[in-house]
Design a protein around this motif. Structure first.
Motif, PDB file in Angstrom:
ATOM      1  N   GLN A 118      13.101  -9.288   4.727  1.00 49.71           N
ATOM      2  CA  GLN A 118      13.592  -8.875   5.322  1.00 49.71           C
ATOM      3  C   GLN A 118      14.133  -7.169   6.286  1.00 49.71           C
ATOM      4  O   GLN A 118      14.290  -6.936   7.580  1.00 49.71           O
ATOM      5  CB  GLN A 118      14.869  -9.803   5.439  1.00 49.71           C
ATOM      6  N   ASN A 119      14.569  -6.604   4.979  1.00 47.39           N
ATOM      7  CA  ASN A 119      15.129  -5.498   5.075  1.00 47.39           C
ATOM      8  C   ASN A 119      14.281  -4.107   4.995  1.00 47.39           C
ATOM      9  O   ASN A 119      14.025  -2.975   5.828  1.00 47.39           O
ATOM     10  CB  ASN A 119      16.274  -5.152   4.454  1.00 47.39           C
ATOM     11  N   ILE A 120      12.977  -4.538   4.225  1.00 46.49           N
ATOM     12  CA  ILE A 120      11.880  -3.248   4.344  1.00 46.49           C
ATOM     13  C   ILE A 120      10.444  -3.983   3.987  1.00 46.49           C
ATOM     14  O   ILE A 120       9.308  -4.429   3.455  1.00 46.49           O
ATOM     15  CB  ILE A 120      11.818  -2.229   3.316  1.00 46.49           C
ATOM     16  N   PRO A 121       9.968  -4.789   5.195  1.00 45.57           N
ATOM     17  CA  PRO A 121       9.212  -5.568   5.836  1.00 45.57           C
ATOM     18  C   PRO A 121       7.682  -4.946   5.548  1.00 45.57           C
ATOM     19  O   PRO A 121       6.862  -5.533   4.766  1.00 45.57           O
ATOM     20  CB  PRO A 121       9.402  -5.909   7.128  1.00 45.57           C
ATOM     21  N   SER A 122       7.606  -3.567   5.720  1.00 44.23           N
ATOM     22  CA  SER A 122       6.089  -2.500   5.597  1.00 44.23           C
ATOM     23  C   SER A 122       6.046  -2.811   3.787  1.00 44.23           C
ATOM     24  O   SER A 122       5.132  -3.138   3.791  1.00 44.23           O
ATOM     25  CB  SER A 122       6.378  -1.824   6.225  1.00 44.23           C
ATOM     26  N   LEU A 123       7.230  -2.353   3.375  1.00 46.16           N
ATOM     27  CA  LEU A 123       6.698  -2.300   1.456  1.00 46.16           C
ATOM     28  C   LEU A 123       6.091  -3.880   0.814  1.00 46.16           C
ATOM     29  O   LEU A 123       5.395  -3.733   0.391  1.00 46.16           O
ATOM     30  CB  LEU A 123       7.780  -2.195   1.356  1.00 46.16           C
ATOM     31  N   TYR A 124       6.951  -5.027   1.316  1.00 52.51           N
ATOM     32  CA  TYR A 124       6.889  -5.964   1.191  1.00 52.51           C
ATOM     33  C   TYR A 124       5.645  -6.483   0.945  1.00 52.51           C
ATOM     34  O   TYR A 124       4.481  -7.144   0.715  1.00 52.51           O
ATOM     35  CB  TYR A 124       7.767  -7.196   2.042  1.00 52.51           C
ATOM     36  N   ASN A 125       4.688  -6.412   2.681  1.00 50.39           N
ATOM     37  CA  ASN A 125       3.915  -6.794   3.598  1.00 50.39           C
ATOM     38  C   ASN A 125       2.720  -6.311   2.851  1.00 50.39           C
ATOM     39  O   ASN A 125       1.782  -6.478   2.372  1.00 50.39           O
ATOM     40  CB  ASN A 125       3.693  -6.291   4.896  1.00 50.39           C
ATOM     41  N   ILE A 126       2.786  -4.761   1.879  1.00 50.79           N
ATOM     42  CA  ILE A 126       1.353  -3.679   1.872  1.00 50.79           C
ATOM     43  C   ILE A 126       1.630  -4.738   0.220  1.00 50.79           C
ATOM     44  O   ILE A 126       0.300  -4.809  -0.281  1.00 50.79           O
ATOM     45  CB  ILE A 126       2.646  -2.568   1.353  1.00 50.79           C
ATOM     46  N   PHE A 127       2.454  -4.426  -0.947  1.00 47.89           N
ATOM     47  CA  PHE A 127       2.567  -5.071  -2.096  1.00 47.89           C
ATOM     48  C   PHE A 127       2.380  -6.687  -2.250  1.00 47.89           C
ATOM     49  O   PHE A 127       1.803  -7.019  -3.372  1.00 47.89           O
ATOM     50  CB  PHE A 127       3.604  -4.865  -2.520  1.00 47.89           C
ATOM     51  N   TYR A 128       3.299  -7.591  -1.526  1.00 46.27           N
ATOM     52  CA  TYR A 128       3.336  -9.028  -1.778  1.00 46.27           C
ATOM     53  C   TYR A 128       3.126  -9.769  -0.705  1.00 46.27           C
ATOM     54  O   TYR A 128       2.654 -11.047  -1.280  1.00 46.27           O
ATOM     55  CB  TYR A 128       4.831  -9.098  -1.933  1.00 46.27           C
ATOM     56  N   LYS A 129       2.620  -9.487   0.542  1.00 50.48           N
ATOM     57  CA  LYS A 129       2.964 -10.602   1.419  1.00 50.48           C
ATOM     58  C   LYS A 129       1.267 -11.623   1.231  1.00 50.48           C
ATOM     59  O   LYS A 129       1.269 -12.618   1.605  1.00 50.48           O
ATOM     60  CB  LYS A 129       2.354  -9.904   2.846  1.00 50.48           C
ATOM     61  N   LYS A 130       0.196 -11.247   0.100  1.00 51.28           N
ATOM     62  CA  LYS A 130      -0.556 -11.106   0.161  1.00 51.28           C
ATOM     63  C   LYS A 130      -1.230 -12.342  -0.949  1.00 51.28           C
ATOM     64  O   LYS A 130      -1.995 -13.498  -1.266  1.00 51.28           O
ATOM     65  CB  LYS A 130      -2.301 -10.861  -0.420  1.00 51.28           C
ATOM     66  N   THR A 131      -0.002 -12.092  -1.464  1.00 52.25           N
ATOM     67  CA  THR A 131       0.623 -13.402  -2.704  1.00 52.25           C
ATOM     68  C   THR A 131       1.593 -14.517  -2.101  1.00 52.25           C
ATOM     69  O   THR A 131       1.750 -15.117  -3.320  1.00 52.25           O
ATOM     70  CB  THR A 131       0.464 -12.437  -4.183  1.00 52.25           C
ATOM     71  N   GLU A 132       2.351 -14.790  -1.397  1.00 50.80           N
ATOM     72  CA  GLU A 132       2.934 -15.418  -1.176  1.00 50.80           C
ATOM     73  C   GLU A 132       2.680 -16.868  -1.091  1.00 50.80           C
ATOM     74  O   GLU A 132       0.852 -16.782  -0.788  1.00 50.80           O
ATOM     75  CB  GLU A 132       3.519 -14.642   0.695  1.00 50.80           C
ATOM     76  N   ILE A 133       3.477 -17.558  -1.536  1.00 48.03           N
ATOM     77  CA  ILE A 133       2.933 -18.931  -1.052  1.00 48.03           C
ATOM     78  C   ILE A 133       3.935 -19.703   0.227  1.00 48.03           C
ATOM     79  O   ILE A 133       4.959 -19.983  -0.571  1.00 48.03           O
ATOM     80  CB  ILE A 133       3.246 -19.536  -2.878  1.00 48.03           C
ATOM     81  N   LYS A 134       3.385 -20.141   0.962  1.00 43.45           N
ATOM     82  CA  LYS A 134       4.307 -21.344   1.612  1.00 43.45           C
ATOM     83  C   LYS A 134       5.553 -20.801   1.884  1.00 43.45           C
ATOM     84  O   LYS A 134       6.402 -21.292   1.358  1.00 43.45           O
ATOM     85  CB  LYS A 134       4.507 -22.642   0.358  1.00 43.45           C
ATOM     86  N   GLY A 135       5.131 -19.626   2.504  1.00 46.02           N
ATOM     87  CA  GLY A 135       6.458 -18.531   2.165  1.00 46.02           C
ATOM     88  C   GLY A 135       7.790 -18.189   1.592  1.00 46.02           C
ATOM     89  O   GLY A 135       8.941 -17.630   2.289  1.00 46.02           O
ATOM     90  N   GLU A 136       7.428 -19.463   0.354  1.00 44.78           N
ATOM     91  CA  GLU A 136       8.397 -18.533  -0.476  1.00 44.78           C
ATOM     92  C   GLU A 136       8.735 -17.086  -0.805  1.00 44.78           C
ATOM     93  O   GLU A 136       7.969 -16.597  -1.565  1.00 44.78           O
ATOM     94  CB  GLU A 136       8.368 -19.279  -1.539  1.00 44.78           C
ATOM     95  N   CYS A 137       9.606 -16.590  -1.197  1.00 44.27           N
ATOM     96  CA  CYS A 137      10.259 -15.237  -1.173  1.00 44.27           C
ATOM     97  C   CYS A 137      10.346 -15.263  -2.934  1.00 44.27           C
ATOM     98  O   CYS A 137      11.519 -15.619  -3.693  1.00 44.27           O
ATOM     99  CB  CYS A 137      11.009 -14.700  -1.060  1.00 44.27           C
TER     100      CYS A 137
END
Length: 193
Positions: A118-137
């Motif tokens: 929620q606070n650093i969405p750009s880094l999250y999207n670069i590194f982790y977004k493609k591995t996210e499963i069903k929106g689970e963090c």
């Protein structure tokens, strides 16, 4: 004499705008990562299970809207990072050529993964977004890489920050154990529209 005084006060008290002014303390901002990039810092228990190793391209002050490019990786060993973790972000500010430790501190007792998302969405999207499963963090152990990814450091929950140079340290862990620590040097500069 009174007429001269009134005329002088009239001239001195006029509002004149010759250029765009901005608040020099805090306001809308751009975050610039300095050339050192992000790196893992030391922990008291020496159990770094999540390491950060990335660099950004040089910031060009003549093109402030041009995004820095990020290259590197985040590596997780043996432990899944999820919302059961706690996190703390400490920002040291540079003033009079000295670091003033803990100028800003943000502690979170739980939900480290969601806080990061929620606070650093750009880094999250670069590194982790493609591995996210069903929106689970939840970040499983592994190596998450980026190669010349455009970095737009926007912090949606912090619309205004004090301008200046900062050393940012973030730690995260579970219960009493810290498993991740990273540091980055950056500047908060006024956002020119």
């Amino acid at each position: 004499m009174a007429l001269i005084l009134v005329a002088l006060l009239t001239l001195l008290c006029q509002k004149v705008h010759h250029s765009n002014a901005f608040n020099s303390f805090a306001g809308p901002y751009i975050v610039v990562i300095e050339d050192r990039g992000a790196y893992s810092c030391e922990l008291p228990n020496n159990h770094i299970l999540w390491g950060w190793h990335w660099r950004t391209s040089h910031f060009n002050p003549n093109r402030p809207r041009e995004k820095q490019l990020l290259t590197g990786n985040i590596t997780g060993l043996n432990v899944t990072l999820d919302d059961s973790w706690s996190a703390t972000v400490s920002m040291d500010s540079l003033s009079n050529n000295q670091w003033k430790e803990n100028a800003l501190v943000f502690p979170w007792k739980s939900k480290a993964c969601t806080i990061f998302k929620q606070n650093i969405p750009s880094l999250y999207n670069i590194f982790y977004k493609k591995t996210e499963i069903k929106g689970e963090c939840r970040f499983k152990p592994g190596v998450y890489t980026a190669n010349n990814a455009p970095l737009d450091l926007v912090f949606p929950n912090f619309p205004i920050l004090p301008y200046g140079r900062y050393r940012i340290r973030a730690t995260a862990g579970k219960d009493e154990n810290l498993f991740a620590c990273f540091a980055v040097y950056g500047r908060v500069i006024p956002k020119m529209y």
